[in-house]
Each structure stands twice: as structure tokens, then as C-alpha cells.
Write a protein that holds these residues in place. Structure first.
Motif, PDB file in Angstrom:
ATOM      1  N   TYR A 159       0.821  -1.198   0.000  1.00 42.37           N
ATOM      2  CA  TYR A 159       0.000   0.000   0.000  1.00 42.37           C
ATOM      3  C   TYR A 159       0.863   1.260   0.000  1.00 42.37           C
ATOM      4  N   GLY A 160       0.228   2.371  -0.355  1.00 44.65           N
ATOM      5  CA  GLY A 160       0.861   3.673  -0.244  1.00 44.65           C
ATOM      6  C   GLY A 160       2.125   3.819  -1.071  1.00 44.65           C
ATOM      7  N   LYS A 161       3.171   4.383  -0.449  1.00 42.34           N
ATOM      8  CA  LYS A 161       4.423   4.681  -1.141  1.00 42.34           C
ATOM      9  C   LYS A 161       5.122   3.417  -1.631  1.00 42.34           C
ATOM     10  N   ILE A 162       4.989   2.328  -0.873  1.00 46.54           N
ATOM     11  CA  ILE A 162       5.641   1.076  -1.268  1.00 46.54           C
ATOM     12  C   ILE A 162       5.028   0.555  -2.565  1.00 46.54           C
ATOM     13  N   LYS A 163       3.720   0.643  -2.677  1.00 41.45           N
ATOM     14  CA  LYS A 163       3.044   0.224  -3.920  1.00 41.45           C
ATOM     15  C   LYS A 163       3.530   1.055  -5.104  1.00 41.45           C
ATOM     16  N   LYS A 164       3.657   2.368  -4.900  1.00 40.61           N
ATOM     17  CA  LYS A 164       4.113   3.244  -5.990  1.00 40.61           C
ATOM     18  C   LYS A 164       5.532   2.889  -6.427  1.00 40.61           C
ATOM     19  N   LYS A 165       6.389   2.617  -5.455  1.00 38.13           N
ATOM     20  CA  LYS A 165       7.776   2.284  -5.792  1.00 38.13           C
ATOM     21  C   LYS A 165       7.857   0.952  -6.530  1.00 38.13           C
ATOM     22  N   LEU A 166       7.044  -0.010  -6.116  1.00 35.08           N
ATOM     23  CA  LEU A 166       7.041  -1.307  -6.791  1.00 35.08           C
ATOM     24  C   LEU A 166       6.492  -1.184  -8.214  1.00 35.08           C
ATOM     25  N   ARG A 167       5.553  -0.279  -8.423  1.00 33.12           N
ATOM     26  CA  ARG A 167       5.058  -0.032  -9.781  1.00 33.12           C
ATOM     27  C   ARG A 167       6.172   0.522 -10.666  1.00 33.12           C
ATOM     28  N   ILE A 168       6.991   1.382 -10.091  1.00 30.20           N
ATOM     29  CA  ILE A 168       8.126   1.915 -10.846  1.00 30.20           C
ATOM     30  C   ILE A 168       9.106   0.792 -11.185  1.00 30.20           C
ATOM     31  N   SER A 169       9.322  -0.120 -10.251  1.00 28.37           N
ATOM     32  CA  SER A 169      10.219  -1.249 -10.519  1.00 28.37           C
ATOM     33  C   SER A 169       9.649  -2.145 -11.612  1.00 28.37           C
ATOM     34  N   MET A 170       8.326  -2.290 -11.674  1.00 24.60           N
ATOM     35  CA  MET A 170       7.710  -3.097 -12.727  1.00 24.60           C
ATOM     36  C   MET A 170       7.922  -2.441 -14.097  1.00 24.60           C
ATOM     37  N   ILE A 171       7.808  -1.123 -14.146  1.00 26.72           N
ATOM     38  CA  ILE A 171       8.115  -0.404 -15.390  1.00 26.72           C
ATOM     39  C   ILE A 171       9.568  -0.646 -15.777  1.00 26.72           C
ATOM     40  N   GLY A 172      10.440  -0.679 -14.762  1.00 25.02           N
ATOM     41  CA  GLY A 172      11.852  -0.944 -15.008  1.00 25.02           C
ATOM     42  C   GLY A 172      12.089  -2.310 -15.630  1.00 25.02           C
ATOM     43  N   ILE A 173      11.370  -3.330 -15.160  1.00 18.78           N
ATOM     44  CA  ILE A 173      11.507  -4.678 -15.724  1.00 18.78           C
ATOM     45  C   ILE A 173      11.094  -4.678 -17.190  1.00 18.78           C
TER      46      ILE A 173
END
Length: 370
Positions: free
Chosen positions: A163-177
Motif C-alpha cells: 500500500y501507499g508509497k511502497i506500492k508506488k515504488k514497486l510499480r516503478i520497478s515493474m516499469i523498469g523490468i
């Protein structure tokens, strides 16, 4: 002359990018090895997931470096094939290690019975015998897709359960993949052979593709750092109990125990509602700004509303649990406080079933892994 010079410069930069990509991927692996080492010292969370993810990226880094050596250096076709196989096998080992750990970690959820790992092993064993068939390049592409699909699905799973900021950061990592996959695909021999039929000079396209890969890796590093990845993705294992308290009446509205065995070491945990009432009397009057209480080897995390207080007893403090506590507090007070406005205890008891059902829906939304 200028054109030849520019093309030569692009090729040199492209070769430098090979090393940058490999080193950056290695850095991701070392980040997860560091998470594993730190959690292993604390001995409070299962750290095998972080270790295997780190090993996966380290093998991906080594395999990628070998892959680049086969493409951009003048070597005989026989040696080229051997290096290609070596690259696949090195990366495949990382995939198998990570796959085993994931299937063990999520065995109650996935129930794959190691079918993913077995499939990867069979593919790795068969690849050396498939070199001479016409569709070998397609098999290699399929392997590369599989290799990046596993961490992609892994990341999607945790995006759904954070949730929250952690979810946003993981979404960025998915874009990175995704960017990493696109970038690496455009550097493959298969792509070069197909596009080479239409474009004589591929150096600029390959240069851009490697630059895209570097951007993707940068997104990955950003998405996986700035917080304890292992701690946050295992937030549910940290949660011992959850409570909603009516601060006006100093009474418990709702409580849910996730790990009863953790609540036997003190009067606070064994006393249930009466002990929680003592906690309310101590902290809701003169010390309302207190939001974390360090209690023995655990923490009591508090969130205040206008009429209620929510509390979690946790093993470790995480950003995910703090976010969930705020959301539940706000949701309950905004949507369900009307159930509790009547001070008549008899009427309040009559509404208890509706209260617990309503709160249960909120708890189900935030505190149950999907």
C-alpha cells in the motif's frame, strides 16, 4: 568521414553500455543480498526470498555479460554458440534457484508442486540439443521471456499486497523490468537478423536500446530501495493483533488476533480488552500525540480519529502497516461511526453483529493477502 567517426563513437559507447548494464544488474542483486544479510542477523523474518532474488540478479548480470561478449566480439561460429549456451545456462541457474524459493514460499497460494521449476530445468537440459533446429532462436527468445516474466509476476503480486508509497515504488520497478526486457530484446541476434534485412546500420538502434535498458535498471534500483523490501513485502507476518477503540467510552469496539501465541508474554497481551482499556486511559488523555509504543520486543502502533483510536501490535514497524492503520481508522470513522452514536449499552449490544460485520469487511480488504 564525420559519419564514420560518429558511427564509431556510437559503437564504442554501446560497448561501454554493455559493462554498465551488467554492473547495474549486479548492483540490484547485491541490494537483495544486503537485505538478506541484515534480516538474517535479526532472525525475525524468513530471508530466503531476498537471498534467492539477489542470486537471480547476480546470475542475470553474469549471463548478460557473457551474452554481450558473444555479440560484439569477432569470434568463430563454434565459440559463439558455446558462449550463447553458457549465457543461457548461467541465467537459467538463477531462474531455477529463484523459482524453487518462490514455489516454497508461496506453496499454500500457488500450489504448483514445483511444476514451474521442473519446466525450467527441462528447458535448460534440452537447449543444448536444440541448437541446430531452425526454431532455436525462437526458443532462446522464449527462455528470455520466461526469465523476465518470473520477477515481473513476483513484483505484480507484491504490488497487489502492498500500500501507499511502497506500492508506488514497486510499480516503478515493474516499469523498469519492462524497459529492461525491451532494451535487451533489441540487442539480440534474432532482432539484428530480422531488422538487418531492412536497415543496413543497426548501431544507433542498438545504442538506444541499451540506453533504454539502463533507464529500466535505474527504475528497478529506485523501486527496490529507500525501504526494507523484505520487511515491507512480509508485512502480514509482522502483524500480531488489530484493535478499534472507542476513546470516549474507553471501550473496545473490535479486535482481531492474528497470532494468539504472541500475546502470552505479558499482562497487556493476556488481559485482552481490560488491558487495552488501561492502555487507553494512559495514552488518550495527556499523551495523545504518541503513535508508537515500544513494548518489550514488540511495538504498539496507534492512529487517532475524532472519536476512535485504532491500534496494531506488531513485531516490526513497517510503512505498509502504518498506511493500513490510517486507512482503516479513516474508513471506519467515516462510514460506520453512526452505529456507535447511541450510548445506550443495550442498543449498542444489539448493533454489535452489524458492527463486527462492517469492520470485518474493512479488515478483509486491507489485511488479507490477495
Amino acid at each position: 568521414m564525420d559519419r564514420i567517426y560518429i558511427e564509431g563513437s556510437i559503437v564504442e559507447l554501446s560497448n561501454i553500455f554493455n559493462y554498465i548494464i551488467s554492473v547495474l544488474i549486479l548492483q540490484i542483486g547485491l541490494i537483495f543480498i544486503k537485505y538478506w544479510y541484515l534480516e538474517r542477523k535479526k532472525k525475525k523474518l524468513s530471508s530466503s526470498l531476498s537471498l534467492s532474488f539477489g542470486i537471480y540478479y547476480i546470475f542475470l548480470s553474469i549471463g548478460t555479460m557473457v551474452f554481450f561478449l558473444t555479440i560484439y566480439h569477432q569470434i568463430s561460429p563454434e565459440i559463439l554458440i558455446l558462449f550463447q549456451l553458457l549465457s543461457i545456462l548461467i541465467r537459467g541457474i538463477g531462474v531455477v534457484i529463484f523459482s524453487i524459493t518462490v514455489e516454497l514460499y508461496f506453496k499454500n497460494l500457488v500450489k504448483s508442486r514445483f511444476s514451474i521449476t521442473i519446466s525450467c530445468l527441462i528447458l535448460l537440459i534440452l537447449i543444448p540439443f536444440l541448437i541446430n533446429i531452425p526454431y532455436f532462436p525462437h526458443i532462446v527468445i522464449g527462455f528470455n521471456i520466461l526469465q523476465l516474466t518470473i520477477p515481473f509476476l513476483f513484483t505484480i503480486y507484491f504490488i497487489k499486497n502492498t500500500y501507499g508509497k511502497i506500492k508506488k515504488k514497486l510499480r516503478i520497478s515493474m516499469i523498469g523490468i519492462i524497459l529492461l526486457f525491451i532494451g535487451l530484446f533489441f540487442t539480440t541476434l534474432f532482432f539484428s537478423e530480422i531488422i538487418g534485412l531492412y536497415i543496413s546500420n543497426l548501431s544507433f538502434i542498438i545504442f538506444i536500446s541499451k540506453f533504454v535498458s539502463i533507464i529500466g535498471i535505474a527504475f528497478l534500483i529506485y523501486g527496490y530501495t529507500g525501504y526494507s523490501f523484505l520487511l515491507e513485502v512480509q508485512w502480514k507476518k509482522n502483524l500480531i493483533s488489530f484493535h478499534i477503540i472507542d476513546t470516549k467510552r474507553n471501550s473496545s469496539i473490535y479486535n482481531k488476533i492474528f497470532h494468539p501465541g504472541e500475546l502470552k508474554s505479558s499482562e497487556l497481551f493476556t488481559g485482552g480488552i481490560s488491558s487495552m482499556n488501561k492502555l487507553i486511559n494512559q495514552f488518550t488523555t495527556s499523551n495523545k500525540d504518541v503513535d508508537v509504543i515500544d513494548f518489550e520486543d514488540k511495538y504498539i502502533v496507534l492512529e487517532y480519529g475524532k472519536e476512535i483510536m485504532t491500534a496494531m501490535i506488531v513485531r516490526r514497524l513497517t510503512k505498509n502497516l502504518r498506511y493500513i492503520l490510517k486507512e482503516v481508522n479513516l474508513k471506519f470513522e467515516n462510514d460506520y461511526w453512526n452505529y456507535l452514536e447511541d450510548s445506550d449499552k443495550k442498543k449498542l449490544l444489539q448493533k454489535e453483529t452489524n458492527i463486527r460485520k462492517s469492520v470485518g469487511l474493512i479488515i478483509e480488504k486491507y489485511l488479507t493477502l490477495k
